[in-house]
Design a protein around this motif. Sequence first.
Motif, PDB file in Angstrom:
ATOM      1  N   GLY A  23     -15.432  79.074 -36.220  1.00 14.62           N
ATOM      2  CA  GLY A  23     -15.129  79.897 -37.379  1.00 14.62           C
ATOM      3  C   GLY A  23     -14.073  80.948 -37.088  1.00 14.62           C
ATOM      4  O   GLY A  23     -13.087  80.689 -36.405  1.00 14.62           O
ATOM      5  N   GLU A  24     -14.290  82.159 -37.593  1.00 14.97           N
ATOM      6  CA  GLU A  24     -13.320  83.240 -37.462  1.00 14.97           C
ATOM      7  C   GLU A  24     -13.064  83.608 -36.000  1.00 14.97           C
ATOM      8  O   GLU A  24     -11.934  83.899 -35.613  1.00 14.97           O
ATOM      9  CB  GLU A  24     -13.782  84.474 -38.240  1.00 14.97           C
ATOM     10  N   GLU A  25     -14.112  83.577 -35.180  1.00 13.97           N
ATOM     11  CA  GLU A  25     -13.933  83.898 -33.762  1.00 13.97           C
ATOM     12  C   GLU A  25     -13.009  82.889 -33.085  1.00 13.97           C
ATOM     13  O   GLU A  25     -12.146  83.253 -32.286  1.00 13.97           O
ATOM     14  CB  GLU A  25     -15.285  83.940 -33.051  1.00 13.97           C
ATOM     15  N   ALA A  26     -13.148  81.602 -33.420  1.00 14.87           N
ATOM     16  CA  ALA A  26     -12.272  80.576 -32.849  1.00 14.87           C
ATOM     17  C   ALA A  26     -10.840  80.779 -33.320  1.00 14.87           C
ATOM     18  O   ALA A  26      -9.893  80.625 -32.541  1.00 14.87           O
ATOM     19  CB  ALA A  26     -12.760  79.177 -33.227  1.00 14.87           C
ATOM     20  N   ARG A  27     -10.652  81.139 -34.587  1.00 16.58           N
ATOM     21  CA  ARG A  27      -9.304  81.386 -35.103  1.00 16.58           C
ATOM     22  C   ARG A  27      -8.659  82.568 -34.397  1.00 16.58           C
ATOM     23  O   ARG A  27      -7.478  82.532 -34.049  1.00 16.58           O
ATOM     24  CB  ARG A  27      -9.339  81.611 -36.612  1.00 16.58           C
ATOM     25  N   SER A  28      -9.434  83.624 -34.174  1.00 14.78           N
ATOM     26  CA  SER A  28      -8.905  84.806 -33.495  1.00 14.78           C
ATOM     27  C   SER A  28      -8.483  84.465 -32.064  1.00 14.78           C
ATOM     28  O   SER A  28      -7.387  84.824 -31.625  1.00 14.78           O
ATOM     29  CB  SER A  28      -9.960  85.912 -33.495  1.00 14.78           C
ATOM     30  N   GLU A  29      -9.336  83.763 -31.333  1.00 10.34           N
ATOM     31  CA  GLU A  29      -8.988  83.343 -29.969  1.00 10.34           C
ATOM     32  C   GLU A  29      -7.817  82.369 -29.984  1.00 10.34           C
ATOM     33  O   GLU A  29      -6.949  82.407 -29.117  1.00 10.34           O
ATOM     34  CB  GLU A  29     -10.198  82.704 -29.277  1.00 10.34           C
ATOM     35  N   GLY A  30      -7.794  81.503 -30.985  1.00  4.74           N
ATOM     36  CA  GLY A  30      -6.698  80.551 -31.112  1.00  4.74           C
ATOM     37  C   GLY A  30      -5.364  81.241 -31.348  1.00  4.74           C
ATOM     38  O   GLY A  30      -4.344  80.845 -30.784  1.00  4.74           O
ATOM     39  N   GLN A  31      -5.374  82.288 -32.165  1.00  4.54           N
ATOM     40  CA  GLN A  31      -4.138  83.031 -32.430  1.00  4.54           C
ATOM     41  C   GLN A  31      -3.619  83.693 -31.157  1.00  4.54           C
ATOM     42  O   GLN A  31      -2.421  83.663 -30.880  1.00  4.54           O
ATOM     43  CB  GLN A  31      -4.365  84.085 -33.526  1.00  4.54           C
ATOM     44  N   ARG A  32      -4.533  84.265 -30.369  1.00  7.15           N
ATOM     45  CA  ARG A  32      -4.120  84.867 -29.090  1.00  7.15           C
ATOM     46  C   ARG A  32      -3.563  83.798 -28.149  1.00  7.15           C
ATOM     47  O   ARG A  32      -2.541  84.007 -27.495  1.00  7.15           O
ATOM     48  CB  ARG A  32      -5.298  85.587 -28.434  1.00  7.15           C
ATOM     49  N   ALA A  33      -4.208  82.643 -28.085  1.00  4.51           N
ATOM     50  CA  ALA A  33      -3.742  81.552 -27.220  1.00  4.51           C
ATOM     51  C   ALA A  33      -2.364  81.062 -27.661  1.00  4.51           C
ATOM     52  O   ALA A  33      -1.495  80.770 -26.829  1.00  4.51           O
ATOM     53  CB  ALA A  33      -4.743  80.408 -27.225  1.00  4.51           C
ATOM     54  N   LEU A  34      -2.147  81.003 -28.967  1.00  4.89           N
ATOM     55  CA  LEU A  34      -0.856  80.578 -29.488  1.00  4.89           C
ATOM     56  C   LEU A  34       0.232  81.571 -29.102  1.00  4.89           C
ATOM     57  O   LEU A  34       1.305  81.172 -28.628  1.00  4.89           O
ATOM     58  CB  LEU A  34      -0.921  80.418 -31.009  1.00  4.89           C
ATOM     59  N   GLU A  35      -0.033  82.863 -29.264  1.00  2.00           N
ATOM     60  CA  GLU A  35       0.964  83.886 -28.921  1.00  2.00           C
ATOM     61  C   GLU A  35       1.312  83.856 -27.432  1.00  2.00           C
ATOM     62  O   GLU A  35       2.484  83.943 -27.066  1.00  2.00           O
ATOM     63  CB  GLU A  35       0.474  85.277 -29.339  1.00  2.00           C
ATOM     64  N   VAL A  36       0.298  83.720 -26.589  1.00  2.00           N
ATOM     65  CA  VAL A  36       0.533  83.634 -25.140  1.00  2.00           C
ATOM     66  C   VAL A  36       1.400  82.418 -24.821  1.00  2.00           C
ATOM     67  O   VAL A  36       2.346  82.498 -24.031  1.00  2.00           O
ATOM     68  CB  VAL A  36      -0.813  83.567 -24.377  1.00  2.00           C
ATOM     69  N   SER A  37       1.105  81.313 -25.447  1.00  2.00           N
ATOM     70  CA  SER A  37       1.854  80.078 -25.200  1.00  2.00           C
ATOM     71  C   SER A  37       3.302  80.197 -25.654  1.00  2.00           C
ATOM     72  O   SER A  37       4.233  79.787 -24.943  1.00  2.00           O
ATOM     73  CB  SER A  37       1.173  78.903 -25.904  1.00  2.00           C
ATOM     74  N   LEU A  38       3.512  80.767 -26.843  1.00  2.00           N
ATOM     75  CA  LEU A  38       4.874  80.931 -27.349  1.00  2.00           C
ATOM     76  C   LEU A  38       5.687  81.862 -26.463  1.00  2.00           C
ATOM     77  O   LEU A  38       6.853  81.590 -26.156  1.00  2.00           O
ATOM     78  CB  LEU A  38       4.845  81.447 -28.792  1.00  2.00           C
ATOM     79  N   GLN A  39       5.072  82.951 -26.031  1.00  2.00           N
ATOM     80  CA  GLN A  39       5.765  83.889 -25.142  1.00  2.00           C
ATOM     81  C   GLN A  39       6.150  83.221 -23.835  1.00  2.00           C
ATOM     82  O   GLN A  39       7.253  83.419 -23.318  1.00  2.00           O
ATOM     83  CB  GLN A  39       4.891  85.119 -24.881  1.00  2.00           C
ATOM     84  N   ALA A  40       5.249  82.410 -23.284  1.00  2.00           N
ATOM     85  CA  ALA A  40       5.525  81.729 -22.019  1.00  2.00           C
ATOM     86  C   ALA A  40       6.659  80.713 -22.174  1.00  2.00           C
ATOM     87  O   ALA A  40       7.533  80.603 -21.303  1.00  2.00           O
ATOM     88  CB  ALA A  40       4.264  81.050 -21.496  1.00  2.00           C
ATOM     89  N   LEU A  41       6.668  79.981 -23.275  1.00  2.00           N
ATOM     90  CA  LEU A  41       7.746  79.017 -23.509  1.00  2.00           C
ATOM     91  C   LEU A  41       9.089  79.733 -23.666  1.00  2.00           C
ATOM     92  O   LEU A  41      10.107  79.311 -23.115  1.00  2.00           O
ATOM     93  CB  LEU A  41       7.447  78.170 -24.749  1.00  2.00           C
ATOM     94  N   ARG A  42       9.087  80.835 -24.398  1.00  2.00           N
ATOM     95  CA  ARG A  42      10.329  81.602 -24.590  1.00  2.00           C
ATOM     96  C   ARG A  42      10.807  82.212 -23.276  1.00  2.00           C
ATOM     97  O   ARG A  42      12.009  82.229 -22.997  1.00  2.00           O
ATOM     98  CB  ARG A  42      10.103  82.694 -25.635  1.00  2.00           C
ATOM     99  N   ALA A  43       9.871  82.692 -22.474  1.00  2.50           N
ATOM    100  CA  ALA A  43      10.232  83.285 -21.171  1.00  2.50           C
ATOM    101  C   ALA A  43      10.870  82.249 -20.252  1.00  2.50           C
ATOM    102  O   ALA A  43      11.647  82.597 -19.366  1.00  2.50           O
ATOM    103  CB  ALA A  43       9.004  83.901 -20.513  1.00  2.50           C
TER     104      ALA A  43
END
Length: 157
Positions: A69-89
Amino acid sequence: MFTSVLMIEKALTSADVEFVTTLHGDEPVTFHVLLQPRGEQADRLLRAIDDLALGDLDEAVREGETPEGEEARSEGQRALEVSLQALRASGSEAEGRLIEAHPLDVLKDLVEETGADEVIVLTDPHYVEEFFHRDWASRARHRVGVPVLKLFSHSKV
């Protein structure tokens, strides 16, 4: 510029980033990342069977603690941001979004919209789904019209 759609279920590790960003040598790559949190895509029994197949009894016992539910979405959003930052870096262009339902429909639309050259599915092993060809990569191969590469995550986050 090479365009890849990258489907993931958790944050990319540094080894994952290095792996996907070096697949095409020195050619620049744009990544369009789709992340569906693990708690949203498979039921606990299938995940527990996968854990047991990998010999990870402790993880199988903890499957009931997987956020949903909402907890999975919140963790998923953080995981997505970390992944995008790493790809850009790493020097790649990257954008992404969470998907909550119908991941293959979203994938097909994104491939068409971006003119993607390939799809990369990067997940932990899902033995039950893979055996019955119900995993993302197997199902996507029949729908997207571009090559689909199935990779396994290098380590757990």
